[in-house]
Design a protein around this motif. Structure first.
Motif, PDB file in Angstrom:
ATOM      1  N   GLU A 250       1.111   5.715  -0.055  1.00 26.19           N
ATOM      2  CA  GLU A 250       0.509   7.027   0.203  1.00 26.19           C
ATOM      3  C   GLU A 250       1.499   8.107  -0.205  1.00 26.19           C
ATOM      4  O   GLU A 250       2.711   7.883  -0.222  1.00 26.19           O
TER       5      GLU A 250
ATOM      6  N   ALA B 203       0.845  -1.202   0.000  1.00 24.54           N
ATOM      7  CA  ALA B 203       0.000   0.000   0.000  1.00 24.54           C
ATOM      8  C   ALA B 203       0.882   1.255   0.000  1.00 24.54           C
ATOM      9  O   ALA B 203       1.915   1.304   0.670  1.00 24.54           O
TER      10      ALA B 203
ATOM     11  N   TYR C 228       5.702   3.792   0.949  1.00 20.58           N
ATOM     12  CA  TYR C 228       4.923   2.670   1.465  1.00 20.58           C
ATOM     13  C   TYR C 228       4.331   3.031   2.817  1.00 20.58           C
ATOM     14  O   TYR C 228       4.919   3.787   3.591  1.00 20.58           O
ATOM     15  N   ARG C 229       3.173   2.482   3.083  1.00 22.04           N
ATOM     16  CA  ARG C 229       2.522   2.754   4.368  1.00 22.04           C
ATOM     17  C   ARG C 229       3.386   2.227   5.508  1.00 22.04           C
ATOM     18  O   ARG C 229       4.251   1.361   5.319  1.00 22.04           O
TER      19      ARG C 229
END
Length: 423
Positions: A41, A39, A190-191
């Protein structure tokens, strides 16, 4: 990779011993089952400090964007300089950083220039001010042997269109500054890794309460919090879980629901771990339970649902040693780092005698110092008991003793693993 299938295949291999795993083999087995987060962001580059870059960065500009001066001095034409003596030139202006000289420089002319200023049109060399003498609007400059001396070329650091940073690069202060030099204000990262941890044991008491006979304060959750926070993890402390099978199973189940990684301290040594093993067999699968090392022999690794599980020992020093030797690298890789550098090591002379029995790798706490001749030496912190947490506070390194090593006299050369890398 199918992690469940791989765990089963490994457990049936002829050389697999879950009760006495060598340190290096345990590291390689753990790495084989790690799958980094995916994931992503977008964050402001200041907020991205300590995170891992999710996409490569291509330089949108030349860095620097213009030919510029590497120091204060005089911008001149190399052809105007004499090979065997000083040259006298007329100063026609000044170039400042951020305020270029407006005009062109002809034969016999020079421009006063400051560090970082754009090289004036017509010039190609900078004479540092210490090699020049001024009088009115003229300057006498010493000869130089190379055209382009004291200049920095456009794109010397990075050229437009070239790769600047790779995916999987941790964003340290240097990378944040590099991104700013490219005019980039936001990057995809990356998260954060979600890590849930708790301690087990009826003898453990939270800080702030009074101790009864036989009780101790739970320091492990605080060292774990500190180490996890420094690694940039999103942490959740579930506190102390009592030695009750139902309570422990509820804690494992709850932790695994939201975590990428579950870490426990205590409850995995011989005798007290029986019901923990049964619980984990129902909820997941454990790859191994013991490591051929000291301190930290009782160490479990496996999976609970989708979450990775590390069962660390209960003794405070053993918690920190096993975290540094196994958990640290695993978390960095899970965060998305393409390359996880090991803790720095070097060979130094140990000034104190060391007691050790062959058969397992030992990590003794040490203190580095520099002798009068400039050579580095190390000494142990003294008593190496796995419950002496003050030794970790005193130490700045581990003295790493290989499996086959026995007692060592003072003056022996040992491998030292630094506890801190450079920022």
């Amino acid at each position: 990779m199918d992690s469940a299938k791989s765990l089963h295949e490994l457990s049936t291999a002829s050389d697999y011993d879950p009760n006495s795993m060598p340190v290096e083999k345990a590291r390689s087995h753990i790495r084989a089952f790690l799958e980094p987060v995916t994931a992503v962001e977008r964050l402001n580059i200041r907020a991205a400090l300590g995170r891992v870059l999710a996409e490569g960065v291509i330089s949108p500009v030349n860095v620097p964007q213009h030919d510029n001066s590497a120091m204060d001095g005089y911008a001149v034409r190399f052809d105007d300089l004499k090979k065997d003596g000083e040259a006298t030139l007329k100063v026609i202006g000044t170039a400042f950083a951020g305020k270029p000289f407006d005009g062109s420089v002809g034969p016999g002319q020079a421009v006063r220039i400051m560090t970082g200023a754009v090289i004036p049109q017509g010039t190609d060399t900078v004479i540092q001010q210490e090699r020049a003498k001024t009088s009115g609007d003229t300057v006498v400059v010493a000869p130089v042997t190379k055209k382009g001396t004291n200049t920095r070329s456009a794109g010397e650091d990075l050229r437009q269109g070239e790769p600047a940073l790779k995916r999987g690069q941790p964003l340290r202060p240097a990378e944040i500054g590099l991104l700013a030099s490219l005019g980039i204000g936001e990057v995809p990262v990356y998260r954060k890794l979600r890590v849930v941890f708790f301690s087990t044991g009826d003898e453990l008491v939270p800080v702030g309460r009074s101790l009864a006979a036989g009780q101790i304060y739970d320091s492990n959750r605080y060292t774990l919090y500190g180490m996890l926070t420094r690694l940039g993890c999103d942490v959740l402390d579930m506190g102390v879980i009592r030695d009750d099978p139902k309570a422990v199973e509820r804690a494992f189940d709850e932790a695994a629901q939201s975590a990428d990684v579950v870490i426990t301290s205590g409850g995995v040594s011989v005798g007290e771990a029986d019901y923990v093993k049964q619980i984990l067999e129902r909820l997941g699968e454990v790859l191994f339970w013991k490591i051929a090392m000291k301190p930290g022999r009782p160490l479990a690794y496996g999976r609970i649902g989708r979450a990775h599980f590390f069962g660390l020992p209960g003794n405070p020093v053993a918690v920190m040693v096993t975290f540094y030797q196994f958990v640290r690298d695993a978390l960095l890789y899970l965060q998305g780092q393409a390359t996880v550098a090991p803790l720095p090591t070097l060979k130094v002379t140990c000034t104190s005698a060391i007691k050790k029995a062959p058969g397992r790798t030992e990590f003794q706490r040490g203190v580095l110092s520099r002798a009068a001749d400039g050579q580095w030496t190390v000494r142990t912190t003294g008593d190496q008991g796995s419950g002496i947490l003050s030794s970790m506070s005193q130490a700045d390194c581990f003295i790493v003793l290989p499996t086959e090593a026995g007692n060592l006299p003072a003056g022996a050369v040992v491998n030292v693993q630094l506890l801190e890398g450079l920022i």
